[in-house]
Design an enzyme around this catalytic site. Structure first.
Site, PDB file in Angstrom:
ATOM      1  N   ASP A  82      37.161  39.464  34.650  1.00  0.00           N
ATOM      2  CA  ASP A  82      36.376  38.959  33.526  1.00  0.00           C
ATOM      3  C   ASP A  82      35.497  37.832  34.067  1.00  0.00           C
ATOM      4  OD1 ASP A  82      37.983  40.629  32.080  1.00  0.00           O
ATOM      5  OD2 ASP A  82      38.699  39.113  30.675  1.00  0.00           O
TER       6      ASP A  82
ATOM      7  N   HIS B 165      40.889  42.477  40.360  1.00  0.00           N
ATOM      8  CA  HIS B 165      41.273  43.834  40.733  1.00  0.00           C
ATOM      9  C   HIS B 165      40.298  44.397  41.762  1.00  0.00           C
ATOM     10  CE1 HIS B 165      43.953  44.368  37.071  1.00  0.00           C
ATOM     11  NE2 HIS B 165      43.295  43.256  36.792  1.00  0.00           N
TER      12      HIS B 165
ATOM     13  N   SER C 129      37.716  30.732  38.601  1.00  0.00           N
ATOM     14  CA  SER C 129      36.893  30.372  39.745  1.00  0.00           C
ATOM     15  C   SER C 129      35.753  31.353  39.906  1.00  0.00           C
ATOM     16  CB  SER C 129      37.747  30.310  41.011  1.00  0.00           C
ATOM     17  OG  SER C 129      37.013  29.677  42.034  1.00  0.00           O
TER      18      SER C 129
END
Length: 362
Positions: free
Chosen positions: A144, A220, A331
Site C-alpha cells: 500500500d 510482497h 517507509s
C-alpha cells in the site's frame, strides 16, 4: 539557630552544555521547523499551487543528520515491544487509527485487544480477500502507499520525486562481481545503467512507493522473479515523507536500506526497502541473517549476502503477491528493473495505490 549547609555546584558546571546536547537540541529544533515547512507545502499543494523545488544545502543536511535518529528509532522499537495491559490497548490503538486513518475492517483480526503491543498492531495482517492480486499485469504494487515517482531511468539518475534525483550507482552500490549476476560480464566502458541491462532493446525503469504510518506495513513480491543477492546499507534514518524527499537530494542514498537483486523474465530486477525515522526495523522473511539498525554502524559501508550456493544454484524464487517482508511503521519501496521498450506504467504521480493493484505491463 542551626543553619543547614547548602551544597551548590559552580554555575559553570550547572550550565555546561556538552556538544551532544547542543546537536540534539539544534538538530531537533531544525527537524521541527522542517515539519512546519512540510505542512505549509501540503497546504499549497491542496490549493493546486505548484511548489518550486528548493534543495537543502550541505550544512542543512549535516544538521538534520546530527539528530540521533538511529538511537531514537531503536528506543521507539523497544517501546513498541512493551506489552500493553488489556484495558489500555483499545484507547491507544484507537488514537492511532483516528490519527492516521487506518481501516481496521480490512485487518485479519479486528479486535484491538488481540494486539499485545504496538509492534504487533503495526504489522497486522489483512483478510485474504482485502487485496486481490491483479493477474493481468506483469508488475503489481508490492505494498500500500503513495506513488512518488515512476518512469524510465535516464543518464544513470533516478527521480525520487519530480525534479529531485539520486545516483543509480550510489543507491544500488557497485556492480556485484560474482557469477550470480549477468551484468558482471558487461564491457568495462559501459555506464552503470548499461551494465544493468542484460538484453538488447530493453530499458531500465523505476517506481517509488511511499508507505505512510497508517498504511499496511507488509510488502510482497511485485512479480515472478528470483532473488539472488542482498545488499544491506546501514545509514541514516531521516524521514522519507514526500516533503523531505523533495528537499534532500539523494535522500534514499543517505538512509539505511536493503537492496534485493535478481532476475525476472525480462532480465534484471531489484526491490529496495528504504528505512526511515522510527523504521529502523526492516525484515525480509526468507533472510534470517539480516539485522537492521544495529548500533555497530560504519558510515558509508555495506554488506553483501548471496543466496546462490552449492546447494542452491538458482537463488530464492518469489511468486507475484507472495509475502516478502515488513517495515515496523512505514517507509519507502523502490523498484528498479529492466523491461522491453514497450513497457507501460498504469500510474499517476501522487496517486494512492494498494498492494496487488497493477503498476504496469507490456
Amino acid at each position: 539557630p542551626d543553619r543547614k549547609k547548602l551544597h551548590t555546584a559552580p554555575v559553570g558546571q550547572v550550565f555546561r552544555l556538552r556538544p551532544f546536547h547542543v546537536l540534539v537540541a539544534t538538530g531537533g529544533g531544525y527537524a521541527g521547523y522542517r515539519k512546519y515547512e512540510d505542512y505549509k507545502l501540503k497546504q499549497l499543494e491542496k490549493r493546486g499551487i505548484e511548489v518550486p523545488v528548493r534543495l537543502a544545502s550541505e550544512w542543512e543536511v549535516a544538521l538534520y543528520k546530527s539528530v540521533p535518529t538511529r538511537l531514537l528509532s531503536r528506543a521507539w522499537g523497544r517501546l513498541n515491544q512493551v506489552e500493553l495491559p488489556t484495558w489500555l490497548r483499545k484507547p491507544v490503538y484507537s488514537l492511532y487509527i483516528w490519527t492516521f486513518g487506518v481501516n481496521m475492517k480490512e485487518a485479519a483480526v479486528e479486535d484491538l485487544h488481540h494486539y499485545r503491543n504496538l509492534s504487533e498492531f503495526f504489522r497486522r495482517k489483512l483478510k485474504p480477500q482485502a487485496r486481490p492480486v491483479c493477474g493481468m499485469h506483469s508488475v503489481i504494487s508490492p505494498s500500500d502507499g503513495k506513488i512518488l515517482n515512476f518512469g524510465q531511468v535516464k543518464n544513470c539518475e533516478v527521480e525520487q520525486v519530480k525534479g529531485v534525483t539520486y545516483s543509480l550507482e550510489s543507491f544500488l552500490g557497485p556492480p556485484i562481481s560474482t557469477e550470480e549476476m549477468h551484468f558482471s560480464q558487461a564491457p568495462a566502458g559501459d555506464s552503470f545503467q548499461q551494465q544493468l541491462v542484460t538484453k538488447e532493446g530493453n530499458e531500465l525503469y523505476h517506481c517509488v512507493i511511499y508507505l505512510a504510518p497508517g498504511d499496511y506495513h507488509c510488502f510482497h513480491s511485485p512479480t515472478d522473479w528470483t532473488v539472488s543477492h542482498r545488499r544491506h546499507f546501514p545509514g541514516s534514518l531521516m524521514s522519507v515523507n514526500p516533503g523531505v524527499a523533495r528537499w534532500i537530494k539523494e535522500l534514499f542514498c543517505h538512509n539505511e536500506r536493503v537492496v534485493l537483486t535478481g532476475d525476472w523474465k525480462h532480465g534484471f530486477f531489484s526491490l529496495t526497502a528504504v528505512g526511515a525515522t522510527n523504521v529502523g526495523s526492516i525484515r525480509i522473511y526468507f533472510d534470517q541473517d539480516l539485522h537492521t539498525n544495529s548500533p555497530s554502524y560504519s558510515k558509508g559501508s555495506y554488506n553483501d549476502f548471496s543466496f546462490i550456493s552449492n546447494n542452491n544454484k538458482e537463488g530464492i524464487p518469489m511468486r507475484k503477491g507472495e509475502h516478502l517482508g515488513e517495515f515496523n511503521l512505514g517507509s519507502t519501496i523502490v523498484l528498479i528493473f529492466e523491461a522491453p521498450k514497450d513497457f507501460k506504467f498504469n500510474l499517476k504521480a501522487g496517486q494512492k495505490i494498494r498492494f496487488g493493484e497493477a503498476l504496469g505491463s507490456l
